[in-house]
Design a protein around this motif. Structure first.
Motif, short mmCIF file in Angstrom:
data_model
loop_
_atom_site.label_atom_id
_atom_site.label_comp_id
_atom_site.label_asym_id
_atom_site.label_seq_id
_atom_site.Cartn_x
_atom_site.Cartn_y
_atom_site.Cartn_z
N LEU A 171 -4.88 28.54 16.13
CA LEU A 171 -5.14 27.77 16.86
C LEU A 171 -4.25 26.81 16.11
O LEU A 171 -4.37 25.09 16.63
CB LEU A 171 -6.68 26.80 16.86
CG LEU A 171 -7.76 27.99 18.01
CD1 LEU A 171 -9.05 27.75 17.86
CD2 LEU A 171 -7.06 28.09 19.37
N ARG A 217 -2.61 21.11 13.50
CA ARG A 217 -3.92 20.76 14.13
C ARG A 217 -5.03 20.87 12.80
O ARG A 217 -4.58 20.65 11.73
CB ARG A 217 -3.69 21.83 15.09
CG ARG A 217 -3.41 22.15 15.71
CD ARG A 217 -3.12 21.25 17.60
NE ARG A 217 -4.57 21.79 18.27
CZ ARG A 217 -5.30 20.51 18.82
NH1 ARG A 217 -4.69 19.46 19.73
NH2 ARG A 217 -6.02 20.98 19.91
N GLU A 225 -14.35 20.17 16.24
CA GLU A 225 -13.30 19.56 17.02
C GLU A 225 -12.25 19.61 16.78
O GLU A 225 -12.11 19.48 15.28
CB GLU A 225 -14.06 18.20 17.34
CG GLU A 225 -15.44 17.67 17.45
CD GLU A 225 -15.85 16.22 17.35
OE1 GLU A 225 -15.14 15.05 17.34
OE2 GLU A 225 -17.07 16.39 16.73
N ASP A 245 -8.70 16.89 20.91
CA ASP A 245 -8.60 17.34 22.54
C ASP A 245 -9.59 18.68 22.69
O ASP A 245 -9.39 19.40 23.94
CB ASP A 245 -7.26 17.63 23.15
CG ASP A 245 -6.44 18.61 22.07
OD1 ASP A 245 -7.23 19.49 21.77
OD2 ASP A 245 -5.45 17.95 21.11
N ARG A 246 -9.95 19.07 21.84
CA ARG A 246 -10.97 20.78 22.37
C ARG A 246 -12.40 20.36 21.30
O ARG A 246 -12.20 19.88 19.99
CB ARG A 246 -10.42 21.63 21.12
CG ARG A 246 -8.73 22.39 22.51
CD ARG A 246 -8.45 23.31 22.60
NE ARG A 246 -6.98 23.56 22.67
CZ ARG A 246 -6.64 25.07 22.38
NH1 ARG A 246 -7.13 25.96 21.85
NH2 ARG A 246 -5.46 25.28 22.96
N GLY A 296 -15.69 23.00 20.65
CA GLY A 296 -16.59 24.42 20.64
C GLY A 296 -17.76 24.28 20.11
O GLY A 296 -17.96 23.49 18.74
N ALA A 300 -14.10 27.11 21.68
CA ALA A 300 -12.99 26.32 21.31
C ALA A 300 -11.56 26.33 21.72
O ALA A 300 -10.36 25.48 22.18
CB ALA A 300 -12.64 25.35 20.20
N GLY A 301 -11.10 27.83 22.49
CA GLY A 301 -10.11 27.85 23.26
C GLY A 301 -9.33 29.65 22.46
O GLY A 301 -7.88 29.63 23.08
#
Length: 254
Positions: free
Chosen positions: A145, A8, A240, A219-220, A222, A30-31
């Motif tokens: 992540l 990523r 991003e 796609d994410r 935060g 962001a997850g």
């Protein structure tokens, strides 16, 4: 079976500067699973702190604020003390190594500013538990992540004077300037310390480039919140995250 490797990419947008807690907040926003972050940080063996998160709004933008409530008194650690904490932890070796790289870079900058050696540098604010958690937590977050590449915008800095353990210092503080000698700084004129030494040390260690990002599919997104409320701009850091690709540019059909 084949192992999963980092695949990523992240772009860090520092339109209002950067600090360790803002970076950590953006990753959680962001997850990054907060409970998993807590579990990994527990491997440090540090007990004199509590980690908390809350949703906040800055200029109408929803963001995550991370707070580290440290119970220890003012502890001045050397780089060797930080290395010992990391070496004695149960963290992944890659996380330990990358976190130590951040602290080493910071020690080198502080030594240059104060005319001393890396071994003699006292980490004041940055040697405290909250800064250790911010730095190690950010490295943990990148790994969880699966972020293998980090690009970053120019780093926004403020102006004026701030007070630290050494007394009054100009903004950006000397350690930040020393860390960013080969990094583009965006001077905003905002009379606040927007870019902290912790934020500068993290970004100048983990980012492979500074400026506008190459094309990638995000796609994410935060947002990590800073402590202050600024009039001129939301006190946020944006990250991003998208799939990494060696191909950039505009697609054309044959």
């Amino acid at each position: 079976p084949a192992t999963t490797t980092a695949c990523r990419r992240a772009y860090v947008d520092c339109f209002a500067g950067a600090s360790g807690d803002m970076l950590l907040g953006a990753l959680v926003d962001a997850g990054l699973p907060f409970e998993q972050l807590e579990a990994e940080l527990a491997k440090l063996g540090l007990t004199d702190y509590t980690l908390s998160r809350q949703s906040v709004s800055k200029h109408g933008i929803s963001a995550t604020k991370i707070d580290v409530d440290a119970q220890e008194d003012h502890v001045h650690r050397h780089l060797s003390d930080i290395a010992s904490i990391l070496d004695n932890s149960d963290l992944d070796p890659d996380v330990r190594s990358r976190a130590l790289s951040v602290f080493t870079r910071l020690a080198e900058a502080e030594a240059k500013v104060h005319g001393t050696t890396v071994e003699s540098v006292h980490f004041h604010e940055v040697g405290a538990v909250d800064a250790i958690v911010d730095i190690v937590g950010t490295i943990i977050g990148l790994k969880l992540l699966r972020i293998g590449r980090v690009q970053c915008s120019a780093l926004s800095v403020g102006t004026g004077v701030t007070r630290g353990s050494h007394g009054a210092m100009p903004i950006p503080v000397p350690a930040v300037v020393a860390l960013c000698t080969d990094v583009p700084l965006r001077r905003t004129g905002i009379p606040r310390e927007l870019l902290t030494p912790t934020g500068a040390a993290l970004l100048t260690t983990i980012a492979e480039s500074f400026g506008q990002p190459t094309t990638f599919t995000g796609d994410r997104v935060g947002y990590g919140a800073g402590t202050r409320d600024l009039d001129d701009i939301p006190n946020l850091l944006r990250i991003e995250i998208g799939e990494d690709s060696s191909i950039s540019g505009t697609r054309t059909d044959q």
